[in-house]
Structures are given as C-alpha cells and as structure tokens.
Design a protein around this motif. Structure first.
Motif, short mmCIF file in Angstrom:
data_model
loop_
_atom_site.label_atom_id
_atom_site.label_comp_id
_atom_site.label_asym_id
_atom_site.label_seq_id
_atom_site.Cartn_x
_atom_site.Cartn_y
_atom_site.Cartn_z
N ASN A 185 0.88 -1.16 0.00
CA ASN A 185 0.00 0.00 0.00
C ASN A 185 0.92 1.21 0.00
O ASN A 185 1.46 1.60 1.05
CB ASN A 185 -0.92 0.01 1.21
CG ASN A 185 -1.90 1.18 1.18
OD1 ASN A 185 -1.57 2.26 0.71
ND2 ASN A 185 -3.11 0.97 1.68
N LEU A 186 1.13 1.77 -1.18
CA LEU A 186 2.17 2.78 -1.36
C LEU A 186 1.78 4.14 -0.80
O LEU A 186 2.62 5.05 -0.76
CB LEU A 186 2.53 2.91 -2.84
CG LEU A 186 3.06 1.63 -3.50
CD1 LEU A 186 3.41 1.89 -4.96
CD2 LEU A 186 4.26 1.07 -2.76
N THR A 187 0.54 4.28 -0.33
CA THR A 187 0.16 5.56 0.30
C THR A 187 0.89 5.74 1.63
O THR A 187 1.07 6.86 2.09
CB THR A 187 -1.35 5.63 0.57
OG1 THR A 187 -1.70 4.67 1.57
CG2 THR A 187 -2.15 5.37 -0.70
N ASN A 196 -6.66 3.53 -6.18
CA ASN A 196 -6.10 4.57 -7.04
C ASN A 196 -4.67 4.28 -7.47
O ASN A 196 -4.09 5.05 -8.25
CB ASN A 196 -6.16 5.93 -6.34
CG ASN A 196 -7.58 6.45 -6.23
OD1 ASN A 196 -8.41 6.20 -7.10
ND2 ASN A 196 -7.88 7.16 -5.15
N HIS A 197 -4.09 3.20 -6.95
CA HIS A 197 -2.77 2.80 -7.44
C HIS A 197 -2.85 2.44 -8.93
O HIS A 197 -3.87 1.90 -9.39
CB HIS A 197 -2.26 1.58 -6.68
CG HIS A 197 -1.75 1.86 -5.30
ND1 HIS A 197 -2.30 2.82 -4.48
CD2 HIS A 197 -0.75 1.29 -4.57
CE1 HIS A 197 -1.66 2.83 -3.32
NE2 HIS A 197 -0.71 1.92 -3.36
N ALA A 232 -0.46 1.23 -18.06
CA ALA A 232 -0.80 1.48 -16.66
C ALA A 232 -2.23 2.00 -16.52
O ALA A 232 -2.67 2.86 -17.30
CB ALA A 232 0.18 2.48 -16.06
N LYS A 233 -2.96 1.46 -15.57
CA LYS A 233 -4.29 1.95 -15.27
C LYS A 233 -4.57 1.72 -13.79
O LYS A 233 -3.88 0.93 -13.12
CB LYS A 233 -5.35 1.28 -16.13
CG LYS A 233 -5.58 -0.19 -15.82
CD LYS A 233 -6.67 -0.76 -16.72
CE LYS A 233 -6.96 -2.21 -16.39
NZ LYS A 233 -7.94 -2.81 -17.32
N SER A 234 -5.60 2.38 -13.29
CA SER A 234 -5.89 2.26 -11.86
C SER A 234 -6.38 0.86 -11.53
O SER A 234 -7.08 0.21 -12.32
CB SER A 234 -6.93 3.28 -11.44
OG SER A 234 -8.21 2.94 -11.93
N VAL A 235 -6.01 0.40 -10.35
CA VAL A 235 -6.46 -0.91 -9.88
C VAL A 235 -7.98 -0.94 -9.80
O VAL A 235 -8.62 -1.93 -10.14
CB VAL A 235 -5.83 -1.21 -8.51
CG1 VAL A 235 -6.43 -2.46 -7.88
CG2 VAL A 235 -4.31 -1.35 -8.64
N GLY A 236 -8.56 0.18 -9.39
CA GLY A 236 -10.01 0.23 -9.25
C GLY A 236 -10.75 0.02 -10.54
O GLY A 236 -11.88 -0.50 -10.55
N GLU A 237 -10.15 0.41 -11.66
CA GLU A 237 -10.81 0.22 -12.95
C GLU A 237 -11.10 -1.25 -13.21
O GLU A 237 -12.13 -1.61 -13.79
CB GLU A 237 -9.94 0.79 -14.07
CG GLU A 237 -10.61 0.81 -15.44
CD GLU A 237 -9.77 1.49 -16.51
OE1 GLU A 237 -9.98 1.20 -17.70
OE2 GLU A 237 -8.91 2.32 -16.15
N TYR A 271 2.24 2.10 -8.92
CA TYR A 271 2.53 3.53 -8.67
C TYR A 271 1.35 4.16 -7.94
O TYR A 271 0.18 3.90 -8.26
CB TYR A 271 2.77 4.24 -10.00
CG TYR A 271 2.80 5.75 -9.93
CD1 TYR A 271 3.79 6.42 -9.22
CD2 TYR A 271 1.83 6.51 -10.58
CE1 TYR A 271 3.82 7.81 -9.16
CE2 TYR A 271 1.86 7.90 -10.53
CZ TYR A 271 2.85 8.53 -9.81
OH TYR A 271 2.88 9.91 -9.76
N ASP A 272 1.67 4.97 -6.95
CA ASP A 272 0.64 5.70 -6.21
C ASP A 272 0.79 7.19 -6.51
O ASP A 272 1.76 7.82 -6.08
CB ASP A 272 0.79 5.47 -4.70
CG ASP A 272 -0.12 6.39 -3.90
OD1 ASP A 272 -1.28 6.57 -4.33
OD2 ASP A 272 0.32 6.92 -2.87
N PRO A 273 -0.16 7.78 -7.25
CA PRO A 273 -0.04 9.20 -7.60
C PRO A 273 -0.01 10.13 -6.40
O PRO A 273 0.60 11.20 -6.46
CB PRO A 273 -1.29 9.46 -8.46
CG PRO A 273 -1.71 8.11 -8.95
CD PRO A 273 -1.34 7.15 -7.87
#
Length: 351
Positions: A185-187, A196-197, A232-237, A271-273
């Motif tokens: 959990n990169l946050t 959102n990763h 790359a795309k969000s995990v949530g997608e 990646y965590d924006p």
C-alpha cells in the motif's frame, strides 16, 4: 547500510527478534525468523516523509492465530493444489488440505508457520545488507515427499532494490513453487485503499478461476478485458468492473503470465499518484498473482486500525498455481541432486 535488531515477541517461549536493514536513502526492510515474515518496508514519499508501504499485523500472536500470510514466504507450493493430490513418479500423492478439500499455500503447517534460522550480513563496502533465512523441511511435512533444505535471502541495496533469492535441495522428487506474499500500500496509510494505485504488467494472458479459486487450466487473452494492464491503469478500474471473473470475488486473485521482453527487464510496476511512490518488479518466474485484499477484516488490526477492503495488493511471483494438475502450466518438480534457484527484485523509487 545499517543493521539493527529489537525484540518483537515470543514464539514457543523463544524470544523473536525483528531485524532491520536501513540504507542511506531512507529505505529499510524489517523481518522476523517466524515464517521469514517481512514485517515492513519503509520508504520516503515525494515530500520526504517516510512510512511503511506494506501490510502486517501488529504482533506475532495475530500471525499465529489468524495466519493472514502478510509478508510471509509461502510454500512448499504457493496457491492451491486441487483436492490435495497430484501424480508423481507414477503414483498419487495426497497432501494435507486446509481449504475446502484443497491445499492452500503449502498446507496447515506451511513455511509461513515455521521458525527459520536467521543470519545477517553486510557487504564490506556497505553497498548491501542481507537477512539469510534457513529451514529444513522434513519428508512428510504437510504430506510432501522429500527432506528439503530451503534458504531464502532478503537483500537490501543502496540503490533501493529488495532482492529475494530462493534456493532449495531435496533428497526425493518433490514439488516446490514458493512465493512471497507481500502486500503493498504505497500511500503509507492503511486507512487508504489501493484502488487509485496504477498497475502495469508485462502480460497478455491471465488464468481464469473456478468457483473454488482454482485455475480452470485455460489461459485467456487480457486484451479488451479488465485484466489488461499492458498500459498502466488504476487498480479500481479492474476491481470495480462487472466482469464475471472479478465481481464474484470483489476483486482480483488471478495469475498473470509474464511475457519476457528481451532487454526490458521490468515485468511490472505499481505507482501511487498521491505519494509519488513506485515499485517495479522483475522475476525469473513465469507468472505473478495479483490479489487485491478483497474483503475487510475485523479479527485483527494493522497499526491499531481495522483492516479495510482493498487495503493492499500483492505481486506474488511464482510458477503458475496448481501446475501439478494443469497440463501446460509448467514443471515445478525438484529432483534430487538439483538445486532450485529463483530471484525476484522489487525496486523502489519516486515519480
């Protein structure tokens, strides 16, 4: 490179120490000999704030009582063995089951439940430090044949690489397919989800699952599906899609076949924006299992907080699960006289 240790807890009346390697970049890894469990990885974010970017429970008692697999070495075989049996040398081998008639993650007394011997080592020039774990798994443990000598080494470098080296030998034919069950959990904040990763994988195929979370034996193309992480795309997608392989599980728990691209050594990235943190991985294994912590957990806490749904995401590098029972999934049988060797590297950085 610095190395330190501190009391972590007790196991069978033995003091268990937590060992920490810290480099000059502010990156550290910590682990204990019980289960060779990685207790935490700490890295700075884009503002220079250091925080733990992996999940683990708050004490060794919760590891023992609830066995969440957080940060542990998994084996002898990762994933599930269908009906707890397979063919080996012309006979049917029955191994101990621990999930609905199947064996999960090595059985009831898998490598994550064992007390490993540990050694520490620092390069003379300070460029790297190592935690070296050893465990001798006796024949018959969890039903597997062969006495095995297993060695797992965690190396932290001054270039912010965490290297996992696996080595093993056996005196009888036996399957061996370990992995590491690290959750990222990169946050740096377990109250935040990983939806959102952004995930990217060098993969064009995934293994669909049955209702029992066993591979069907087929490999399907990811293109045009939520399983496509070639960009790359969000995990949530993916996790929030209505795909019939995702919705019943509330997320991902699937093996992805890694496509090797010659000079491109990176097999995937996360990646965590928000924090700017990124982890890239490369491996000599054929697949990576992505699991998105699909349920909240109330039995234990992390940093004193309840464990929310989607609290972490795994990048479990391994050969394809249930390869013993699935033609075309590869050979995971280790022969006497052979030495099993495998390496996975996680590299930490900022964007």
């Amino acid at each position: 490179m610095k190395i330190s240790s501190d009391f972590y807890g007790k196991y069978e009346n033995k003091d268990i120490k937590e060992y920490t390697l810290t480099n000059t970049q502010g990156v550290s890894i910590s682990a204990i000999p019980f289960g060779a469990v990685l207790t935490k990885i700490v890295t700075p974010d884009k503002r220079g704030n250091r925080a733990a970017i992996t999940l683990n429970v708050d004490n060794i008692e919760d590891m023992i009582n609830y066995r969440p697999f957080y940060g542990a070495v998994i084996g002898r075989t990762a994933g599930r063995i269908a009906q707890g049996k397979f063919q080996l040398s012309g006979r049917t081998v029955h191994v101990d089951t621990n999930e609905g008639g199947n064996q999960l993650h090595g059985g009831p007394q898998g490598l994550d439940t064992q007390l490993w011997a540990i050694e520490t080592e620092v390069e003379a020039d300070g460029s790297a430090g190592r935690l070296i774990f050893r465990y001798n798994s006796p024949a018959g443990e969890n039903g597997f044949p062969g006495n095995m000598e297993i060695k797992v080494t965690y190396t932290l470098t001054e270039t912010n690489d965490w290297i996992i080296d696996y080595s093993a030998s056996t005196d009888a034919r036996t399957p061996f397919n370990p992995t590491h069950h690290v959750y990222f959990n990169l946050t740096g904040d377990v109250s935040q989800s990983v939806l959102n990763h952004e995930l990217k994988l060098n993969s064009q195929q995934f293994a669909p699952l049955t209702q029992d979370n066993l591979p069907t034996g087929k490999l399907e193309n990811t293109e045009g599906t939520p399983f496509d992480f070639s960009e790359a795309k969000s995990v949530g997608e993916a996790v929030l899609s209505a795909h019939p392989q995702i919705k019943p599980l509330n997320g991902l728990d699937h093996p992805f076949v890694i496509k090797k691209n010659g000079k491109n050594k990176v097999d995937g990235s996360l990646y965590d924006p928000m924090s700017g943190r990124e982890v890239q991985f490369q491996t000599d294994r054929d697949s990576v299992v992505i699991f998105t912590h699909n349920e909240a957990i109330n039995d234990f806490s992390i940093e004193g907080r309840p464990v929310r749904q989607y609290a972490g995401i795994t990048l479990e590098t391994q050969q394809l699960p249930d390869a013993l029972n699935q033609p075309g999934f590869g050979n995971i049988v280790l022969e006497p006289g052979e030495t099993y060797q495998s390496r996975t590297i996680y590299s930490f950085g900022l964007r």
